[in-house]
Design an enzyme around this catalytic site. Structure first.
Site, PDB file in Angstrom:
ATOM      1  N   TYR A  50      85.711  62.333  38.913  1.00 55.40           N
ATOM      2  CA  TYR A  50      85.623  61.724  40.255  1.00 55.40           C
ATOM      3  C   TYR A  50      84.569  62.410  41.127  1.00 55.40           C
ATOM      4  O   TYR A  50      84.652  62.332  42.349  1.00 55.40           O
ATOM      5  CB  TYR A  50      86.984  61.779  40.946  1.00 55.40           C
ATOM      6  CG  TYR A  50      87.924  60.647  40.613  1.00 55.40           C
ATOM      7  CD1 TYR A  50      87.523  59.306  40.723  1.00 55.40           C
ATOM      8  CD2 TYR A  50      89.250  60.894  40.241  1.00 55.40           C
ATOM      9  CE1 TYR A  50      88.396  58.269  40.464  1.00 55.40           C
ATOM     10  CE2 TYR A  50      90.135  59.852  39.976  1.00 55.40           C
ATOM     11  CZ  TYR A  50      89.699  58.540  40.098  1.00 55.40           C
ATOM     12  OH  TYR A  50      90.577  57.508  39.847  1.00 55.40           O
ATOM     13  N   LYS A 104      97.049  54.868  35.356  1.00 47.16           N
ATOM     14  CA  LYS A 104      97.213  56.139  36.076  1.00 47.16           C
ATOM     15  C   LYS A 104      98.650  56.674  35.986  1.00 47.16           C
ATOM     16  O   LYS A 104      99.568  55.944  35.577  1.00 47.16           O
ATOM     17  CB  LYS A 104      96.812  55.921  37.545  1.00 47.16           C
ATOM     18  CG  LYS A 104      95.309  55.638  37.753  1.00 47.16           C
ATOM     19  CD  LYS A 104      94.993  55.550  39.256  1.00 47.16           C
ATOM     20  CE  LYS A 104      93.530  55.358  39.551  1.00 47.16           C
ATOM     21  NZ  LYS A 104      93.258  55.317  41.008  1.00 47.16           N
ATOM     22  N   GLU A 158      81.464  56.745  32.046  1.00 49.72           N
ATOM     23  CA  GLU A 158      82.906  57.024  31.994  1.00 49.72           C
ATOM     24  C   GLU A 158      83.455  56.925  30.568  1.00 49.72           C
ATOM     25  O   GLU A 158      84.351  57.690  30.182  1.00 49.72           O
ATOM     26  CB  GLU A 158      83.651  56.068  32.930  1.00 49.72           C
ATOM     27  CG  GLU A 158      83.320  56.339  34.399  1.00 49.72           C
ATOM     28  CD  GLU A 158      84.056  55.437  35.369  1.00 49.72           C
ATOM     29  OE1 GLU A 158      83.930  55.650  36.582  1.00 49.72           O
ATOM     30  OE2 GLU A 158      84.766  54.507  34.917  1.00 49.72           O
ATOM     31  N   ASN A 172      97.706  53.650  42.833  1.00 47.53           N
ATOM     32  CA  ASN A 172      97.382  52.226  42.671  1.00 47.53           C
ATOM     33  C   ASN A 172      97.276  51.817  41.202  1.00 47.53           C
ATOM     34  O   ASN A 172      96.663  50.813  40.874  1.00 47.53           O
ATOM     35  CB  ASN A 172      96.122  51.865  43.471  1.00 47.53           C
ATOM     36  CG  ASN A 172      94.920  52.694  43.074  1.00 47.53           C
ATOM     37  OD1 ASN A 172      94.961  53.444  42.111  1.00 47.53           O
ATOM     38  ND2 ASN A 172      93.835  52.549  43.817  1.00 47.53           N
ATOM     39  N   HIS A 207      92.616  52.455  37.097  1.00 46.06           N
ATOM     40  CA  HIS A 207      91.205  52.711  37.412  1.00 46.06           C
ATOM     41  C   HIS A 207      90.358  51.753  36.593  1.00 46.06           C
ATOM     42  O   HIS A 207      90.703  51.441  35.454  1.00 46.06           O
ATOM     43  CB  HIS A 207      90.806  54.148  37.032  1.00 46.06           C
ATOM     44  CG  HIS A 207      89.312  54.358  37.023  1.00 46.06           C
ATOM     45  ND1 HIS A 207      88.618  54.681  38.163  1.00 46.06           N
ATOM     46  CD2 HIS A 207      88.394  54.227  36.020  1.00 46.06           C
ATOM     47  CE1 HIS A 207      87.318  54.754  37.859  1.00 46.06           C
ATOM     48  NE2 HIS A 207      87.160  54.479  36.568  1.00 46.06           N
TER      49      HIS A 207
HETATM   50  P1  IDP Z   1      88.544  52.127  43.089  1.00 49.04           P
HETATM   51  O1  IDP Z   1      89.561  52.876  42.264  1.00 49.04           O
HETATM   52  O2  IDP Z   1      89.063  50.804  43.538  1.00 49.04           O
HETATM   53  O3  IDP Z   1      87.195  52.048  42.423  1.00 49.04           O
HETATM   54  P2  IDP Z   1      87.363  54.173  44.784  1.00 49.04           P
HETATM   55  O4  IDP Z   1      86.810  53.912  46.137  1.00 49.04           O
HETATM   56  O5  IDP Z   1      86.393  54.417  43.669  1.00 49.04           O
HETATM   57  O6  IDP Z   1      88.341  52.948  44.424  1.00 49.04           O
HETATM   58  O7  IDP Z   1      88.341  55.392  44.922  1.00 49.04           O
HETATM   59  C1  IDP Z   1      88.847  56.047  43.767  1.00 49.04           C
HETATM   60  C2  IDP Z   1      90.330  56.264  43.949  1.00 49.04           C
HETATM   61  O8  IDP Z   1      90.517  57.138  45.050  1.00 49.04           O
HETATM   62  C3  IDP Z   1      91.120  54.995  44.329  1.00 49.04           C
HETATM   63  O9  IDP Z   1      91.529  54.245  43.214  1.00 49.04           O
HETATM   64  C4  IDP Z   1      92.282  55.572  45.063  1.00 49.04           C
HETATM   65  O10 IDP Z   1      93.288  55.995  44.150  1.00 49.04           O
HETATM   66  C5  IDP Z   1      91.697  56.780  45.748  1.00 49.04           C
HETATM   67  N1  IDP Z   1      91.339  56.471  47.138  1.00 49.04           N
HETATM   68  C6  IDP Z   1      90.318  55.714  47.567  1.00 49.04           C
HETATM   69  N2  IDP Z   1      90.281  55.648  48.910  1.00 49.04           N
HETATM   70  C7  IDP Z   1      91.307  56.397  49.339  1.00 49.04           C
HETATM   71  C8  IDP Z   1      91.801  56.730  50.642  1.00 49.04           C
HETATM   72  O11 IDP Z   1      91.282  56.315  51.680  1.00 49.04           O
HETATM   73  N3  IDP Z   1      92.894  57.549  50.678  1.00 49.04           N
HETATM   74  C9  IDP Z   1      93.505  58.023  49.538  1.00 49.04           C
HETATM   75  N4  IDP Z   1      93.063  57.724  48.301  1.00 49.04           N
HETATM   76  C10 IDP Z   1      91.994  56.927  48.197  1.00 49.04           C
HETATM   77 MG    MG Z   2      85.836  53.506  41.924  1.00 47.31          MG
END
Ligand code: IDP
Ligand code: MG
Length: 136
Positions: A52, A12, A129, A115, A118
């Site tokens: 997304y 990312k 994807e 983070n 992905h």
């Molecule tokens: P993942 O990336 O671990 O699969 P997902 O639940 O699919 O997590 O969420 C996609 C992305 O959305 C996450 O990687 C993160 O960057 C962002 N995200 C998820 N939950 C939150 C939140 O509560 N606040 C802000 N960003 C979030």
């Molecule tokens: Mg996810």
């Protein structure tokens, strides 16, 4: 039983910006993932919204899509036995604060939104994807 799978990985913007792409690719390779395809791109916000879409009702959706389109990303197809789950384990928890030692998000993640990586969450979504970024 293990089986060869492919999964989609994205380095990312926060990690590309900190020039971590080679380091992160080495981690994947050292764990036995083959990088079958890769490209460094910057996507438009409307493309991030499509990618997304599953999160479109979430309060963080708009920020998430702005963020993913805010700078260059590295998109890769990784292959390994059980690649989907193994990549999820190697990435660590969504929130770097909750991620275990030895995971990419623990090591490099800045916050729940920044983070660093992905990874597809199922074999079915991995196919969707991979097609999203590499169908041509
Ligand atoms: P993942 O990336 O671990 O699969 P997902 O639940 O699919 O997590 O969420 C996609 C992305 O959305 C996450 O990687 C993160 O960057 C962002 N995200 C998820 N939950 C939150 C939140 O509560 N606040 C802000 N960003 C979030
Ligand atoms: Mg996810």
């Amino acid at each position: 039983m293990s089986k060869i799978e492919q999964t989609l990985s994205i380095i990312k913007p926060d990690a590309v910006e900190r020039k971590l792409e080679n380091e992160i690719k080495e981690i994947f390779k050292n764990k036995g993932f083959s990088i079958l395809k890769e490209k460094k791109i910057q996507i438009e916000k409307n493309e991030a919204e499509k990618f997304y879409k599953v999160h479109e009702t979430k309060p963080f959706y708009n920020d998430l899509c702005s963020y993913l389109s805010s700078g260059p990303i590295v998109v890769m197809v990784l292959e390994k036995n059980n690649a989907v789950l193994e990549n999820r384990e190697l990435m660590g928890a969504t929130n770097p604060e909750d991620a275990q030692d030895g995971t990419i998000r623990k090591k490099y993640g800045i916050s729940i939104d920044k983070n660093s990586v992905h990874g597809s969450d199922s074999v079915e979504n991995a196919k969707i994807e991979i097609d999203f970024f590499f169908k041509d």
